[in-house]
Design an enzyme around this catalytic site. Structure first.
Site, PDB file in Angstrom:
ATOM      1  N   GLU A 227     -24.852   1.201 -11.092  1.00 24.62           N
ATOM      2  CA  GLU A 227     -24.526   1.191  -9.671  1.00 24.62           C
ATOM      3  C   GLU A 227     -23.294   2.066  -9.485  1.00 24.62           C
ATOM      4  O   GLU A 227     -22.171   1.625  -9.727  1.00 24.62           O
ATOM      5  CB  GLU A 227     -24.272  -0.240  -9.186  1.00 24.62           C
ATOM      6  CG  GLU A 227     -25.481  -1.155  -9.306  1.00 24.62           C
ATOM      7  CD  GLU A 227     -26.667  -0.694  -8.479  1.00 24.62           C
ATOM      8  OE1 GLU A 227     -26.465   0.108  -7.541  1.00 24.62           O
ATOM      9  OE2 GLU A 227     -27.791  -1.116  -8.776  1.00 24.62           O
ATOM     10  N   CYS A 261     -17.882   1.358  -2.308  1.00 22.45           N
ATOM     11  CA  CYS A 261     -18.780   2.421  -2.779  1.00 22.45           C
ATOM     12  C   CYS A 261     -19.758   2.874  -1.709  1.00 22.45           C
ATOM     13  O   CYS A 261     -20.238   4.007  -1.747  1.00 22.45           O
ATOM     14  CB  CYS A 261     -19.528   1.974  -4.031  1.00 22.45           C
ATOM     15  SG  CYS A 261     -20.530   0.486  -3.808  1.00 22.45           S
TER      16      CYS A 261
END
Length: 482
Positions: A227, A261
């Protein structure tokens, strides 16, 4: 003393690395003693996890606050704790259904066989969590791992010292270390962790470090779920109300001071609409954060290293012709608080550092466009982002943008919140990551889809065993090969 052939001594394994190796062996042995925990056992584990998270929620929020210098307590409880509790509820509701074997079709020549898929735990999962959402990005994968029947070791970032030690204490109360263990500190431990022979690793962090983790895991052929981050663009169509856009972007960009993010990383506006957007954005920011320095809702940058990195980006952009608009309603000195004011950058060019690296700060560069295909070309020439956000209430135009771009997530008139949607898979594509978790994908990502087949005593395939006869070929050709 053991030596290499060149007589150089073999370096001794540091005690902390030996401890990691011992933990992994302990967990693997424990898993083998109970290799497929029942739904009842898994649900009990999720319930125990929920209990300690609720019990220690205030301590968790305070620990993360200390690691940041100032981290909004509300953002921790809403964005991290609440999301984890909702995930536990979601997985508890659907787990028994997902665990059921999946019946599969059997072709005619294999009849009367039976075929199905059984979802088996992988074993021991290594979870490498970052500092920006240390609870959500450690417990989120843990929920998936436990639901799938696995054991887990969690590596907490060395930037999350207070939280890491607290989490180790909390989870030790909930689980034996042979089921769940927490590892803190950095240095040799960080490197050694990704070299361990887990059954799967999930890493959340930067693309650069993700490459290192993947290379380390490859030495043991450990599969990885990465991720990562990248530069997630936001695009505004000319028909959209800029006040509405400004409100949603300010929320998403300034949550956790941009240290997210999936935060919008840069913005494309129709040419000629920049001044209107700047005014609307300033108004929204001042409503949300009327002051900054001592505002507990406005989060600080995690540490001096990250603070200086962002300052370097701003200095580079300024030197290359960018216009910096800092939104600091009370004109406070923020440096002592390690905070950066909400900032817009105009006259941005692609050669600026801030347009080449993930920003991870409350800084939003703005570019202008004439035709949407220019924007699509710009995005497609760069690494595929973790998210792409498009603001437009015309579904046909939105579909066009979605179909001509790639990203881990496509957000229409919304930013950020998809990461907390229980039933949506979360993950990137290309440079922004590989693999998905959350939703059903979380369970299946941490399970082995084991194909199963059972053939009775009498079965059709027996008639094609050697010796082969011409009549058999004619039958097969006539029946199946046309």
């Amino acid at each position: 003393m053991n030596t290499h052939s060149n007589n150089n001594p073999i370096p001794a394994t540091p005690p902390e690395v030996q401890r990691l190796q011992h933990l992994l062996q302990l967990q693997k042995e424990a898993y083998q003693r109970q290799p497929c925990a029942s739904a009842k056992v898994r649900l009990e584990r999720l319930a125990q996890l929920k209990q300690v998270l609720v019990q220690y929620q205030d301590d968790i929020a305070k620990a993360i606050h200390h690691d940041y210098g100032n981290r909004s307590i509300a953002e921790t409880k809403i964005g991290e704790l609440l999301s984890c509790l909702e995930h536990i509820k979601y997985y508890s509701k659907h787990l028994s259904q997902w665990m059921k074997p999946s019946k599969r079709h059997v072709g005619l020549i294999h009849q009367p066989a039976k075929a199905w898929v059984r979802y088996q735990p992988l074993g021991v999962i290594g979870i490498i969590a970052p500092w920006n959402y240390p609870l959500f990005l450690s417990i989120g994968p843990l929920i998936c791992a436990l639901a799938a029947g696995n054991h887990a070791m969690i590596k907490i970032s060395s930037a999350s010292t207070h939280f890491g030690h607290l989490l180790a204490k909390i989870l030790a109360e909930a689980f034996p270390e042979e089921l769940v263990a927490v590892v803190t500190d950095g240095g040799p431990i960080s490197d050694a962790f990704s070299h361990l022979a887990f059954d799967k690793i999930i890493f959340t962090g930067s693309t650069t470090v993700g490459k290192t983790v993947m290379a380390a895991a490859a030495q043991n052929l450990v599969p990885v779920l990465l991720e990562l981050g990248g530069k997630s663009p936001a695009i505004v169509h000319s028909s959209t109300d800029l006040s509405d856009v400004a409100e949603r972007l300010a929320f998403g960009k300034l949550w956790n001071a941009g240290q997210t993010c999936v935060a919008p990383d840069y913005l494309f506006l129709p040419r000629g609409r920049v001044n209107d957007f700047v005014s609307a954005y300033q108004e929204m920011v001042e409503q949300m954060y009327p002051n900054l320095a001592n505002n507990p809702d406005y989060t600080a940058i995690i540490n001096n290293k990250q603070y200086q990195r962002i300052q370097g980006y701003l200095e580079d952009a300024l030197a290359k012709g960018a216009k910096v608009i800092e939104i600091n309603p009370e004109h406070e000195d923020l440096a002592a608080h390690r905070k950066i004011a909400p900032t817009l950058l105009l006259h941005v060019t692609a050669d600026m550092q801030i347009m080449q690296e993930e920003i991870f700060a409350p800084v939003l560069p703005i570019l202008e466009y004439d035709q949407i295909d220019e924007v699509i070309e710009f995005i497609n020439q760069r690494p595929r982002p973790l998210a792409l956000y498009y603001f437009d209430f015309d579904q046909t135009r939105a579909d066009y943008v979605a179909q001509h771009t790639h990203s881990g997530h496509f957000g229409l008139n919304a930013v950020l919140t998809h990461a907390a949607q229980d039933d949506l898979p979360f993950g990137g594509v290309g440079a922004s990551g590989m693999g998905k978790y959350h939703g059903p994908e979380g369970f299946f990502s941490f399970s082995h889809a084991r194909s199963m087949m059972s053939i009775p005593k009498v079965f059709f395939l027996k008639f094609i065993f050697p010796p082969y006869h011409e009549s058999l070929y004619k039958f097969l050709e006539k029946t199946f090969m046309r």
